[in-house]
Scaffold this active site. Structure first.
Site, PDB file in Angstrom:
ATOM      1  N   TYR A  59      41.214 -24.087  83.275  1.00 23.51           N
ATOM      2  CA  TYR A  59      40.306 -24.474  84.351  1.00 23.51           C
ATOM      3  C   TYR A  59      40.156 -25.996  84.453  1.00 23.51           C
ATOM      4  CZ  TYR A  59      38.788 -19.559  83.901  1.00 23.51           C
ATOM      5  OH  TYR A  59      38.732 -18.195  83.827  1.00 23.51           O
ATOM      6  N   HIS A  78      44.751 -15.505  77.746  1.00 20.85           N
ATOM      7  CA  HIS A  78      44.481 -15.705  79.167  1.00 20.85           C
ATOM      8  C   HIS A  78      45.624 -15.196  80.057  1.00 20.85           C
ATOM      9  CE1 HIS A  78      42.538 -18.704  82.242  1.00 20.85           C
ATOM     10  NE2 HIS A  78      42.541 -17.450  82.672  1.00 20.85           N
TER      11      HIS A  78
END
Length: 424
Positions: free
Chosen positions: A56, A124
Site C-alpha cells: 500500500y 498478500h
C-alpha cells in the site's frame, strides 16, 4: 506463539481500520491525507486494530508515524491495539514469497511500524503465486513466530474465495496446522456475498479461526461517484457492464432518498456481523463502553470481523456512527446503548434503519440481475504465475531446403537445368 496461547478469535476486535486508502491507488496524494488525525481519532473512538501492507505504498510508514507519537504512547500501550500487515506482494506484478524476502519484509514492517512484534502477518494476494510458494512462506512465517515471537498469528489474503479455500485446506493437510486467519476483500458486499455462501463453510471446516471481510464498498465500486481514481488513474478491475448496472442501482437509490454507499456500508457491516460470526471474534467491539482484554467473556457471542477504509476524519466518524448503531440493534443492544449514553431511542432507530436497509438492498440487488454475486477474475486472464511457463504456441513447420538446381521443360519438349541462385 506457544500452542497454549489464546486463539485470535478471543482477542481480535471485530472492527479494523484498513489503510489501503493511505495509498495513491485510492487518493492522488496520500501524504496530503490527515492520516495521523484519522489514526488518533480512531483510537479515541475505541478502534483497536489496524490493517496495512508494504504494497500500500507509504501506508505502513504513515501508520507507524501516527502511532509513534506522544498521544499514543501516553494513552494506548502497544498491547492494547493490534497491528496486521502482509508480505509477498511488492508491486502490481511483482511478488517474492521466498523465505529470505519474508524475513526482510517482516523486519522492514517492524521498523516502519515502530513495534517489536506484529499481531498478524498475511501472505498478500496469494492467487498470484503458486501453492508451493504460499506453503513455503507460511512455513517461514511460522518459524519466525515460534523462534522469535515477532509474529503472533499467520494467515493469507486475496480475492478469489475458492482459491483462498483451496489454499487453507492445503495448508491444513500438508502441515497439520490450520491457518489462524484468512482475509478476503470485496466478497461480502451489497453486490457480492460469495464470502458467506461459498467460503465460510469450507474455511471453518479447514480450521480457520477468523475470516475478516475487507472493502465493504467493493474497492469503491459501490459509490454514487463511481470507482476511485488515484494517481495512477482507473485501477479498478470491474468490467464496464458491472459499473453501468451499479450506476442504475445508484440512481434508483437516489429516488428512494438514499445514497447507495450508505446502504452498502450498513448492509455489509450489519449482515457480516451475523453471517461471519462463525469465523468471527470476541475482542473489543468499539461500542463506546470501557473494555479490557483481562475481562474477555469467553462465552460471549462472536461478531463477524470487518475492515473499514476511510480517507478523512468525517468518513471515520460516519462509519463509527453506523457501526455503533448496528451494535445497538443486536440482541441485548439496548443495554449497550443506554450504558454508552446513546439511549433506548437509538436502538429503536437502529431497528427501523435495519428494516429500511434490507428493503433497499432487495431493490438494489434485483437491479443488479446477472451481476449479483459476480466476481471479476483475479489474476487477470493473461497473467502467468511465477514459476509456471506460459504454454508455447505450436512451432511453425520448417520449410524444406530449397534445391540448388531446378529442371524445367522447354516448349520444344527438351529439358533444361538452371542454377537457382541465378534467380535471386
Amino acid at each position: 506463539m506457544p500452542k497454549t496461547s489464546p486463539r485470535l478469535s478471543s482477542l481480535l476486535p471485530p472492527l479494523i481500520l484498513g489503510t489501503a486508502t493511505f495509498n495513491d491507488q485510492y487518493n492522488p496524494n496520500p501524504y496530503a491525507l490527515p492520516t495521523t488525525g484519522i489514526v488518533h481519532r480512531a483510537l479515541s473512538l475505541g478502534v483497536r486494530a489496524f490493517d496495512t501492507s508494504p504494497y500500500y505504498g507509504p501506508a505502513e510508514e504513515l501508520l507507524g508515524k501516527a502511532l509513534n507519537t506522544p498521544f499514543v504512547h501516553e494513552n494506548f500501550p502497544r498491547r492494547d491495539y493490534f497491528l496486521l500487515t502482509k508480505v509477498g506482494r511488492i508491486a502490481g506484478a511483482e511478488f517474492d514469497y521466498s523465505p529470505l524476502w519474508i524475513r526482510r519484509s517482516v523486519q522492514r514492517s517492524l521498523d516502519r511500524l515502530h513495534t517489536k512484534y506484529l499481531d498478524v502477518v498475511y501472505c498478500h494476494d496469494v492467487e498470484f503465486v503458486t501453492p508451493e510458494e504460499v506453503l513455503a512462506a507460511i512455513t517461514e512465517l511460522r518459524r519466525i513466530r515460534d523462534t522469535t515471537g515477532q509474529i503472533h498469528f499467520v494467515g493469507i489474503s486475496g480475492y478469489p474465495v475458492t482459491v483462498l479455500c483451496d489454499l487453507a485446506e492445503m495448508v491444513l493437510k500438508r502441515t497439520g496446522e490450520p491457518l489462524d486467519v484468512v482475509m478476503s476483500y470485496a466478497n461480502y458486499t451489497l453486490q457480492n456475498t460469495r464470502l458467506s455462501s461459498i467460503a465460510v463453510p469450507r474455511l471453518h471446516a479447514a480450521g480457520v479461526d477468523v475470516v475478516p471481510n475487507a472493502s465493504v464498498l467493493g474497492m469503491g465500486l459501490l459509490r454514487r461517484t463511481g470507482v476511485p481514481i488515484g494517481a495512477h488513474g482507473d485501477f479498478h478491475p470491474s468490467p464496464i457492464e458491472l459499473r453501468t448496472v451499479i450506476q442504475k442501482a445508484s440512481d434508483w437509490c437516489d429516488k428512494q432518498d438514499n445514497r447507495i454507499e450508505k446502504v452498502a456500508i450498513r448492509f455489509a457491516l450489519e449482515e457480516w456481523m451475523r453471517e461471519g460470526a462463525l469465523v468471527g471474534s470476541q475482542g473489543d467491539p468499539a461500542s463506546g463502553l470501557p473494555w479490557s482484554r483481562e475481562v474477555v467473556d469467553i462465552n460471549s457471542a462472536k461478531l463477524g470481523v470487518s475492515v473499514m477504509g476511510v480517507s478523512n476524519v468525517e468518513e471515520l466518524n460516519e462509519t463509527m456512527r453506523v457501526w455503533r448503531s448496528i451494535l445497538d440493534g443486536l440482541e441485548g443492544g439496548e443495554e449497550t446503548a443506554i450504558q454508552s449514553g446513546r439511549g433506548s431511542k437509538d436502538r429503536l432507530w437502529s431497528l427501523s434503519r435495519q428494516n429500511e436497509v434490507q428493503r433497499l438492498a432487495m431493490g438494489i440487488r434485483k437491479i443488479l440481475g446477472e451481476y449479483l454475486d459476480y466476481a471479476w477474475p483475479s489474476p487477470p486472464p493473461n497473467y502467468v504465475k511465477p514459476g509456471l511457463a506460459p504454454t508455447a504456441p505450436a512451432p511453425l513447420p520448417t520449410p524444406a531446403a530449397s534445391p540448388d538446381h531446378l529442371a524445367i521443360k522447354l516448349p520444344s519438349g527438351e529439358s533444361m537445368e538452371i542454377n537457382c541462385s541465378d534467380l535471386i
